[in-house]
Motif scaffolding. Structure first.
Motif, PDB file in Angstrom:
ATOM      1  N   LEU A 193       8.528   7.205  20.422  1.00 11.31           N
ATOM      2  CA  LEU A 193      10.076   6.387  20.468  1.00 11.31           C
ATOM      3  C   LEU A 193       9.501   5.391  20.151  1.00 11.31           C
ATOM      4  O   LEU A 193      10.613   4.491  19.787  1.00 11.31           O
ATOM      5  N   ARG A 194       9.012   4.157  21.183  1.00  9.87           N
ATOM      6  CA  ARG A 194       9.014   3.430  21.299  1.00  9.87           C
ATOM      7  C   ARG A 194       7.991   2.701  19.659  1.00  9.87           C
ATOM      8  O   ARG A 194       8.724   1.423  19.542  1.00  9.87           O
ATOM      9  N   GLU A 195       7.525   3.031  19.734  1.00 11.38           N
ATOM     10  CA  GLU A 195       6.626   2.327  18.868  1.00 11.38           C
ATOM     11  C   GLU A 195       7.022   2.589  16.562  1.00 11.38           C
ATOM     12  O   GLU A 195       6.477   2.891  15.611  1.00 11.38           O
ATOM     13  N   ASN A 196       8.207   3.500  17.072  1.00 14.73           N
ATOM     14  CA  ASN A 196       8.238   3.457  15.223  1.00 14.73           C
ATOM     15  C   ASN A 196       9.742   3.801  15.385  1.00 14.73           C
ATOM     16  O   ASN A 196      10.250   4.055  16.595  1.00 14.73           O
ATOM     17  N   GLU A 197      10.411   4.185  14.159  1.00 14.26           N
ATOM     18  CA  GLU A 197      11.732   3.821  13.420  1.00 14.26           C
ATOM     19  C   GLU A 197      12.019   5.371  13.797  1.00 14.26           C
ATOM     20  O   GLU A 197      11.508   6.396  13.121  1.00 14.26           O
ATOM     21  N   VAL A 198      13.198   5.761  14.555  1.00 16.87           N
ATOM     22  CA  VAL A 198      13.451   7.176  14.262  1.00 16.87           C
ATOM     23  C   VAL A 198      14.807   7.660  14.245  1.00 16.87           C
ATOM     24  O   VAL A 198      15.482   6.494  14.098  1.00 16.87           O
ATOM     25  N   SER A 199      15.317   8.649  13.938  1.00 17.56           N
ATOM     26  CA  SER A 199      16.225   9.489  13.191  1.00 17.56           C
ATOM     27  C   SER A 199      17.040  10.440  13.875  1.00 17.56           C
ATOM     28  O   SER A 199      15.815  11.228  14.604  1.00 17.56           O
ATOM     29  N   VAL A 200      17.506  10.686  13.813  1.00 19.03           N
ATOM     30  CA  VAL A 200      18.193  12.239  14.476  1.00 19.03           C
ATOM     31  C   VAL A 200      19.287  12.580  12.812  1.00 19.03           C
ATOM     32  O   VAL A 200      20.032  12.631  12.366  1.00 19.03           O
ATOM     33  N   LEU A 201      19.299  14.569  13.472  1.00 18.31           N
ATOM     34  CA  LEU A 201      20.485  14.978  12.373  1.00 18.31           C
ATOM     35  C   LEU A 201      22.039  14.345  12.953  1.00 18.31           C
ATOM     36  O   LEU A 201      22.433  14.391  14.039  1.00 18.31           O
TER      37      LEU A 201
END
Length: 248
Positions: A196-204
């Protein structure tokens, strides 16, 4: 293509679940909670760059949780995506209960059968559930169903029975590409927290403000609202039942 469950098992080959795999950072939820009062908060990070759509997670879940013939607790929706004039590309979207911090399925339950567990899981007490399906309708992720064998609400539990014994959820343990990552969101040193810290994340369905605990790496914006997609594998159904999926 043989879309029966038997045919699918034969096509995918034998799924092997390594019983020795453990949840990163804790031997069990109970033991982890006893160390300095730390209580794990389970979450999942799905790296779509690694998902190959093999459906091993789907099969493992069915086998582990005795999911009835016409339902899924998790599966991988497959879409054909055309973008910016490029050739069509097949994209995968693994789906399951998002174990939200603000789950809309809980307040609608008239008998308080759906509840939030200590480690963040959203669970169903089958002894209380009356099968009214209010929670099924309230879920914005299309992640619940009424089990026709038990006549109660059913869904992914993050394999609660396994994590309480220090094991990974069956879908995570069986993911051949390492796309599914599970662990303690409250532990900054855990694999999921690092991702979560090192990547761009998304949610539905971010517009629903449910604060889900399932995150995606590499989720195309056009897929954020695609929660009613059609699975690549369909259990055998009676002839009079018509399955309607959605396309892009």
């Amino acid at each position: 293509m043989d879309t029966t469950r038997r045919g699918f098992f034969g096509a995918i080959g034998q799924v092997t679940i390594g019983a020795a795999a453990t949840v990163a950072g804790a031997t069990s939820a109970a033991e982890a909670a006893s160390e300095d009062g730390h209580v794990p908060h389970w979450g999942m990070v799905v790296d779509l760059r690694k998902c190959i759509g093999c459906q091993a997670c789907t099969v493992a879940c069915i086998m582990e949780n005795h999911v009835p013939e016409d339902a899924f607790r998790t599966h991988v929706s497959v879409y054909e995506l055309v973008k910016d004039g490029h050739d069509p590309a097949m994209v995968m979207l693994p789906r399951l209960c998002n174990h939200c911090d603000d789950p809309p399925c809980i307040p609608v339950c008239p008998v308080e059968a759906t509840f939030k567990a200590e480690n963040g899981e959203v669970l169903v007490d089958a002894d209380k559930c009356v099968g009214c399906a209010y929670c099924v309708q309230a879920c914005p992720y299309d992640a619940r169903f009424i089990n026709h064998e038990t006549q109660t609400a059913d869904k992914c539990t993050f394999c609660f029975h396994r994590t309480q014994s220090g094991l990974l959820p069956a879908c995570v343990e069986t993911c051949v590409g390492g796309a599914r990552n599970f662990g303690d969101l409250n532990d900054p040193g855990s694999e999921v927290a690092t991702l979560l810290r090192e990547n761009e994340v998304s949610v539905l369905r971010p517009e629903m403000h449910t604060n889900p605990n399932v995150y995606y790496i590499g989720l195309d914006d056009v897929l954020q609202g695609r929660v009613a997609g059609e699975a690549a594998y369909h259990p055998e159904m009676p002839a009079e039942v018509t399955h309607h999926g959605e396309g892009l």
